[in-house]
Design a protein around this motif. Structure first.
Motif, mmCIF file in Angstrom:
data_model
loop_
_atom_site.group_PDB
_atom_site.id
_atom_site.type_symbol
_atom_site.label_atom_id
_atom_site.label_comp_id
_atom_site.label_asym_id
_atom_site.label_seq_id
_atom_site.Cartn_x
_atom_site.Cartn_y
_atom_site.Cartn_z
ATOM 1 N N PRO A 297 24.707 44.929 104.631
ATOM 2 C CA PRO A 297 24.455 46.240 104.043
ATOM 3 C C PRO A 297 23.263 46.186 103.096
ATOM 4 O O PRO A 297 22.901 45.109 102.610
ATOM 5 N N PRO A 298 22.658 47.345 102.816
ATOM 6 C CA PRO A 298 21.574 47.344 101.818
ATOM 7 C C PRO A 298 22.139 46.922 100.461
ATOM 8 O O PRO A 298 23.335 47.029 100.214
ATOM 9 N N LEU A 299 21.272 46.434 99.604
ATOM 10 C CA LEU A 299 21.716 46.055 98.266
ATOM 11 C C LEU A 299 22.247 47.279 97.537
ATOM 12 O O LEU A 299 21.690 48.373 97.654
ATOM 13 N N SER A 300 23.308 47.093 96.802
ATOM 14 C CA SER A 300 23.936 48.209 96.096
ATOM 15 C C SER A 300 23.098 48.635 94.901
ATOM 16 O O SER A 300 22.285 47.881 94.379
ATOM 17 N N LYS A 301 23.321 49.871 94.482
ATOM 18 C CA LYS A 301 22.648 50.398 93.298
ATOM 19 C C LYS A 301 23.217 49.729 92.052
ATOM 20 O O LYS A 301 24.378 49.345 92.012
ATOM 21 N N LYS B 136 15.281 43.530 106.584
ATOM 22 C CA LYS B 136 15.740 42.205 107.001
ATOM 23 C C LYS B 136 17.263 42.121 106.911
ATOM 24 O O LYS B 136 17.912 41.590 107.813
ATOM 25 N N ARG B 137 17.834 42.659 105.839
ATOM 26 C CA ARG B 137 19.295 42.669 105.688
ATOM 27 C C ARG B 137 19.934 43.458 106.834
ATOM 28 O O ARG B 137 20.953 43.049 107.382
ATOM 29 N N GLU B 138 19.335 44.591 107.187
ATOM 30 C CA GLU B 138 19.867 45.414 108.276
ATOM 31 C C GLU B 138 19.827 44.636 109.598
ATOM 32 O O GLU B 138 20.790 44.647 110.363
ATOM 33 N N GLN B 139 18.713 43.934 109.863
ATOM 34 C CA GLN B 139 18.590 43.117 111.076
ATOM 35 C C GLN B 139 19.665 42.038 111.143
ATOM 36 O O GLN B 139 20.121 41.664 112.210
ATOM 37 N N GLY C 285 17.389 46.541 86.801
ATOM 38 C CA GLY C 285 18.681 45.861 86.851
ATOM 39 C C GLY C 285 18.625 44.563 87.638
ATOM 40 O O GLY C 285 19.627 43.872 87.785
ATOM 41 N N ARG C 286 17.474 44.226 88.151
ATOM 42 C CA ARG C 286 17.294 43.001 88.934
ATOM 43 C C ARG C 286 16.133 42.196 88.352
ATOM 44 O O ARG C 286 15.240 42.753 87.738
ATOM 45 N N SER C 287 16.151 40.885 88.599
ATOM 46 C CA SER C 287 15.092 40.032 88.061
ATOM 47 C C SER C 287 13.862 39.977 88.953
ATOM 48 O O SER C 287 12.838 39.430 88.569
ATOM 49 N N ALA C 288 13.963 40.532 90.146
ATOM 50 C CA ALA C 288 12.826 40.571 91.072
ATOM 51 C C ALA C 288 12.869 41.909 91.800
ATOM 52 O O ALA C 288 13.944 42.487 91.999
ATOM 53 N N PRO C 289 11.710 42.425 92.211
ATOM 54 C CA PRO C 289 11.708 43.722 92.898
ATOM 55 C C PRO C 289 12.392 43.638 94.257
ATOM 56 O O PRO C 289 12.356 42.600 94.923
ATOM 57 N N VAL C 290 13.042 44.720 94.646
ATOM 58 C CA VAL C 290 13.658 44.814 95.967
ATOM 59 C C VAL C 290 12.718 45.653 96.823
ATOM 60 O O VAL C 290 12.560 46.851 96.611
ATOM 61 N N LEU C 291 12.090 44.984 97.753
ATOM 62 C CA LEU C 291 11.132 45.646 98.629
ATOM 63 C C LEU C 291 11.860 46.223 99.840
ATOM 64 O O LEU C 291 12.926 45.728 100.244
ATOM 65 N N ALA C 292 11.277 47.252 100.434
ATOM 66 C CA ALA C 292 11.872 47.857 101.628
ATOM 67 C C ALA C 292 12.045 46.814 102.726
ATOM 68 O O ALA C 292 13.019 46.855 103.492
ATOM 69 N N SER C 293 11.135 45.861 102.794
ATOM 70 C CA SER C 293 11.228 44.818 103.821
ATOM 71 C C SER C 293 12.505 43.989 103.674
ATOM 72 O O SER C 293 13.064 43.522 104.662
#
Length: 164
Positions: A141-145, A134-137, A122-130
């Motif tokens: 919020p984390p990216l939504s499903k 970084k968003r949490e820092q 559903g995204r054009s690029a992978p969402v890595l845990a990093s």
């Protein structure tokens, strides 16, 4: 430098107009406003939205429908859309040409990779845990499903006879 020869192809022009759903491209009077703030024109030699519009108006789409076409250099920033005094929407013309290239199966392999990523995630690029760390820092919020089934439904080709 000798002038560029442009072959007029009314069938190709009609195909583009059908993809666009209108004849807005014909209102381009070649003022060049689309080039003024175009990042692709600045960074990619040979990319010129005004020339792409002229080619599209005349129906000489052959060079634009090639796998190595300059249209893939367009960043889809919409600056040309905002600057056009005739509301021609050059970026939409370029996107329509990209869609025609995809219909013909001549798109660059990188386009297929992005398409497959969108179908898969559903995204054009992978969402890595990093990224989520970084968003949490940053207090975000984390990216939504993403509803993958909805994406797949949207990307399904229309059935023959489907008028929707």
């Amino acid at each position: 430098m000798p002038p560029r020869t442009l072959r007029i192809d009314l069938a190709a022009r009609k195909r583009l107009l059908d993809m666009l759903g209108g004849n807005r491209v014909s209102y381009c009077y070649q003022c060049g406003a689309c080039v003024g703030d175009c990042p692709s024109a600045r960074f990619y030699e040979g990319f010129n939205p005004r020339e792409i519009m002229l080619t599209a108006m005349m129906g000489g789409l052959e060079p634009l429908l090639a796998q190595d076409s300059i249209i893939w250099k367009c960043s889809n920033c919409y600056n040309c859309y905002e600057r056009c005094p005739q509301d021609v929407r050059p970026v939409e013309v370029i996107i329509a040409i990209k869609n025609l290239v995809r219909e013909d199966g001549k798109q660059p392999h990188e386009v297929d990779a992005v398409y497959e990523m969108i179908v898969k995630t559903g995204r054009s690029a992978p969402v890595l845990a990093s990224l989520n760390r970084k968003r949490e820092q940053m207090g975000l919020p984390p990216l939504s499903k993403i509803d993958i089934e909805e994406i797949r439904t949207i990307l399904q080709p229309d059935e023959p006879g489907d008028e929707s």
